[in-house]
Design an enzyme around this catalytic site. Structure first.
Site, PDB file in Angstrom:
ATOM      1  N   TYR A  17      34.857 -12.032  28.389  1.00 46.25           N
ATOM      2  CA  TYR A  17      33.719 -11.950  29.425  1.00 46.25           C
ATOM      3  C   TYR A  17      32.508 -11.034  29.022  1.00 46.25           C
ATOM      4  CZ  TYR A  17      31.942 -11.607  34.290  1.00 46.25           C
ATOM      5  OH  TYR A  17      31.204 -11.694  35.430  1.00 46.25           O
TER       6      TYR A  17
ATOM      7  N   ASN B 195      22.878 -18.990  36.913  1.00 45.72           N
ATOM      8  CA  ASN B 195      24.021 -18.269  37.814  1.00 45.72           C
ATOM      9  C   ASN B 195      25.614 -18.748  37.582  1.00 45.72           C
ATOM     10  OD1 ASN B 195      25.290 -16.549  40.205  1.00 45.72           O
ATOM     11  ND2 ASN B 195      25.776 -18.839  40.726  1.00 45.72           N
TER      12      ASN B 195
ATOM     13  N   GLY C 188      29.455 -17.699  47.611  1.00 44.84           N
ATOM     14  CA  GLY C 188      29.248 -17.281  46.218  1.00 44.84           C
ATOM     15  C   GLY C 188      27.605 -16.817  46.013  1.00 44.84           C
TER      16      GLY C 188
ATOM     17  N   LYS D 161      28.660 -11.957  28.693  1.00 43.82           N
ATOM     18  CA  LYS D 161      27.691 -11.372  29.630  1.00 43.82           C
ATOM     19  C   LYS D 161      26.728 -10.263  28.659  1.00 43.82           C
ATOM     20  CE  LYS D 161      28.535 -13.246  33.481  1.00 43.82           C
ATOM     21  NZ  LYS D 161      27.682 -14.244  34.082  1.00 43.82           N
TER      22      LYS D 161
ATOM     23  N   THR E 240      32.766 -11.994  47.074  1.00 37.89           N
ATOM     24  CA  THR E 240      32.918 -13.445  46.847  1.00 37.89           C
ATOM     25  C   THR E 240      34.331 -14.052  47.049  1.00 37.89           C
ATOM     26  OG1 THR E 240      33.284 -13.512  44.633  1.00 37.89           O
ATOM     27  CG2 THR E 240      31.011 -13.237  45.264  1.00 37.89           C
TER      28      THR E 240
END
Length: 255
Positions: free
Chosen positions: A159, A93, A20, A163, A194
């Site tokens: 999302y 993060n 990650g 963000k 990832t």
């Protein structure tokens, strides 16, 4: 030669996956001399990441943390200040992706997405500013957003809201704290290799290839690409940079 973060104390959230962005950032910070507190809700995962950092000569501490819990934030930041006497860098993060078209998105989906990806950034940033002000050495806050916080992406409504909120919240904090040498910037990753990409590659291999082919650089980014951007922003090399947004996407949003 001293590392770029020598003498600095950093906290990086969302470090539970060894593939990650958080793990890569914690590793790079430790390589450059920082004392790193790495956190994740997955205690076993973050312990493994920290064990690897320490085995390679770094200095890191694993902390199981629910970033949506305000009291856990307060307790952790108090611990860092008490143990280290300073606090220099926060990297927000940790996050999740609730990806559904608007017709399928529920109120619970919306709330969960904003809680994990936006509320946590508020809790962490507010607490970090408080400690940095008290210590008096300034500091750097790096908030992970996304290219979905810059341009419209289908099925990313919740999302994108989170963000996009991270992006403008970071700018507001930067303006409030600039005179105290507390810097706040946002990083906007594109498609990064990832563990999440494994599912997309498995479920729709042809579609996945088409998406990659549409990236101007014709490849997916590596977690270390994001880690290196966070490293730059955490370092004194970025000492005159605040309230800015940094896109790391292989050219996607330039089209």
């Amino acid at each position: 030669m001293a590392g770029r973060l020598e003498g600095k104390v950093a906290l990086v959230t969302g470090c539970g996956s060894d593939r990650g962005l958080g793990a890569a950032t914690a590793q790079r910070f430790a390589e450059e001399g920082a004392v790193v507190y790495a956190t994740d809700i997955d205690g076993d995962g973050v312990n493994a990441v920290v064990d690897a950092i320490n085995a390679n000569g770094g200095t890191a501490y694993a902390v199981k943390q629910d970033v949506t819990d305000e009291e856990e934030w307060n307790s952790l930041l108090s611990r860092i200040e008490k143990e280290q006497g300073r606090f220099d860098v926060l990297v927000n993060n940790a996050g999740i992706a609730v990806l559904k078209p608007i017709g399928d998105l529920t109120g619970a989906d919306w709330s969960k997405q904003l809680n994990v990806n936006l509320d946590s950034v508020f809790f962490g940033t507010r607490g970090a500013v408080d400690v940095m002000r008290r210590v008096g050495n300034g500091g750097s806050i790096v908030n992970l957003s996304s290219i979905a916080g810059l341009v419209g992406v289908p099925a990313c409504g919740a999302y994108a809201a989170a963000k996009g909120g991270v992006r403008l919240f970071s700018k507001a904090v930067a303006m409030e704290c600039a005179a105290e040498n507390i810097r706040c910037n946002s990083v906007h990753p594109g498609m990064i290799e990832t563990a999440m990409q494994d599912v997309a590659r498995r479920d729709n291999p042809e579609g996945f290839k088409e998406i990659v082919a549409g990236i101007p650089m014709k490849r997916i980014g590596d977690p270390v690409d994001i880690a290196n951007m966070a490293l730059f922003l955490a370092s004194d090399e970025a000492g005159y940079i605040t309230g800015a947004e940094f896109v790391v996407d292989g050219g996607v949003t330039a089209m």
